[in-house]
Design a protein around this motif. Structure first.
Motif, short mmCIF file in Angstrom:
data_model
loop_
_atom_site.label_atom_id
_atom_site.label_comp_id
_atom_site.label_asym_id
_atom_site.label_seq_id
_atom_site.Cartn_x
_atom_site.Cartn_y
_atom_site.Cartn_z
N SER A 1 5.11 -14.70 -0.37
CA SER A 1 5.67 -13.41 0.05
C SER A 1 6.57 -13.54 1.28
O SER A 1 7.13 -12.54 1.74
CB SER A 1 4.55 -12.40 0.33
OG SER A 1 3.72 -12.85 1.39
N LEU B 1 -5.37 -16.46 -2.57
CA LEU B 1 -5.07 -15.30 -1.74
C LEU B 1 -4.46 -15.72 -0.41
O LEU B 1 -3.51 -15.10 0.08
CB LEU B 1 -6.34 -14.49 -1.52
CG LEU B 1 -6.18 -13.14 -0.82
CD1 LEU B 1 -5.28 -12.21 -1.63
CD2 LEU B 1 -7.54 -12.48 -0.60
N LYS C 1 7.98 -8.20 -4.20
CA LYS C 1 7.16 -7.02 -4.47
C LYS C 1 6.04 -7.30 -5.47
O LYS C 1 5.61 -6.40 -6.20
CB LYS C 1 8.03 -5.85 -4.96
CG LYS C 1 9.06 -5.40 -3.95
CD LYS C 1 9.94 -4.30 -4.49
CE LYS C 1 11.00 -3.88 -3.48
NZ LYS C 1 11.90 -2.84 -4.01
N ARG C 2 5.54 -8.51 -5.50
CA ARG C 2 4.42 -8.86 -6.37
C ARG C 2 3.14 -8.97 -5.54
O ARG C 2 3.16 -9.50 -4.44
CB ARG C 2 4.68 -10.19 -7.08
CG ARG C 2 5.79 -10.15 -8.12
CD ARG C 2 5.37 -9.33 -9.32
NE ARG C 2 6.28 -9.50 -10.44
CZ ARG C 2 7.32 -8.73 -10.72
NH1 ARG C 2 7.58 -7.69 -9.91
NH2 ARG C 2 8.09 -8.95 -11.75
N THR C 3 2.04 -8.45 -6.09
CA THR C 3 0.75 -8.61 -5.43
C THR C 3 0.26 -10.05 -5.64
O THR C 3 0.74 -10.75 -6.55
CB THR C 3 -0.28 -7.64 -6.02
OG1 THR C 3 -0.53 -8.01 -7.39
CG2 THR C 3 0.21 -6.20 -5.94
N PRO C 4 -0.70 -10.51 -4.83
CA PRO C 4 -1.25 -11.85 -5.06
C PRO C 4 -1.77 -12.03 -6.49
O PRO C 4 -1.57 -13.10 -7.09
CB PRO C 4 -2.37 -11.94 -4.03
CG PRO C 4 -1.90 -11.10 -2.89
CD PRO C 4 -1.21 -9.92 -3.57
N ARG C 5 -2.41 -11.02 -7.04
CA ARG C 5 -2.92 -11.16 -8.41
C ARG C 5 -1.77 -11.29 -9.42
O ARG C 5 -1.83 -12.10 -10.34
CB ARG C 5 -3.81 -9.97 -8.77
CG ARG C 5 -4.40 -10.11 -10.18
CD ARG C 5 -5.44 -9.06 -10.49
NE ARG C 5 -6.00 -9.28 -11.81
CZ ARG C 5 -6.99 -10.11 -12.07
NH1 ARG C 5 -7.54 -10.81 -11.09
NH2 ARG C 5 -7.44 -10.27 -13.29
N GLN C 6 -0.72 -10.49 -9.25
CA GLN C 6 0.42 -10.58 -10.16
C GLN C 6 1.09 -11.95 -10.07
O GLN C 6 1.50 -12.52 -11.09
CB GLN C 6 1.42 -9.48 -9.84
CG GLN C 6 0.96 -8.09 -10.24
CD GLN C 6 1.87 -6.99 -9.72
OE1 GLN C 6 2.50 -7.12 -8.66
NE2 GLN C 6 1.96 -5.90 -10.47
N CYS D 1 -7.78 -15.82 -10.31
CA CYS D 1 -6.88 -14.89 -9.64
C CYS D 1 -7.68 -13.89 -8.78
O CYS D 1 -8.73 -13.40 -9.21
CB CYS D 1 -6.03 -14.12 -10.65
SG CYS D 1 -4.86 -15.18 -11.52
#
Length: 206
Positions: free
Chosen positions: A61, A54, A136-141, A204
């Motif tokens: 990003s 995280l 545009k990706r989240t940390p989990r993605q 994740c």
């Protein structure tokens, strides 16, 4: 009389059952206790691994990384991540297309003047069949993508940590040339976080 005999027989069978089953119950309890301890340890490691990723996700990003990992087929430029001028596109191998090749302007090192094309060895985008999207990706993605061999170049989590430690285009993010902002997190801290993520189970974040 028959009823009393049946009761005594039932009690005798129950006593034998308790004697015979007690050792198995104790073993079962020990196994469950040990398993519970292991589950707690794994959960603890998973939590540390996910927390490390995280924190590291702030680098992925950042525009220095996002611009070469766009959601579409055009690279992005600048801190605003605007579409690349001249309608430059990824191409099947990530080297450009229609004569607008990455290597035409991007050499193996930055040019000296401000706002001139940046450069590093192997300057390119990921290929079209494995685009490794950060935009545009989240940390989990991002994490799930990094763990998927079909989407990460068949790398293990350990190999991903090695890649971000050594790859020239990754290192460029901390030395982007005059007139550009470098990735704010120190590179050694970023590598430490990615190594911790890999070594503690590549979990994740939620």
């Amino acid at each position: 009389m028959k009823t009393d005999r049946r009761k005594k027989g039932a009690l005798r069978l129950a006593g034998f059952a308790i004697i015979w089953l007690a050792p198995f119950a104790l073993v079962g309890a020990a196994v469950l206790t040990k398993t519970a301890g292991l589950a707690f340890a794994v959960t603890k490691d998973d939590s540390a691994s996910a927390a490390a990723f995280l924190k590291a996700a702030a680098v992925f990003s950042d525009p220095r990384c996002v611009n070469c990992h766009p959601a579409g087929n055009r690279p992005l430029v600048g801190d605003q991540s605007l579409p690349h001028p001249m309608h430059v596109e990824r191409g099947p191998q990530g080297l450009g297309r229609n004569g607008l090749w990455c290597s035409t302007c991007h050499q193996e090192k930055n040019l000296h003047d401000p706002h001139t094309p940046p450069g590093a060895p192997e300057w390119m985008l990921p290929p079209a069949d494995m685009p490794m999207v950060f935009e545009k990706r989240t940390p989990r993605q991002l994490c799930e993508q990094f763990k998927d061999p079909a989407r990460n170049g068949s790398r293990t989590p350990t190999e991903i940590a090695e890649h971000v430690r050594e790859a020239p285009t990754v290192l460029w993010g901390w030395h982007p040339g005059e007139g550009r902002r470098a990735v704010p997190m120190p590179h050694d801290e970023f590598v430490r976080l990615m190594t911790e993520w890999a070594e503690k189970g590549a979990a994740c974040p939620e």
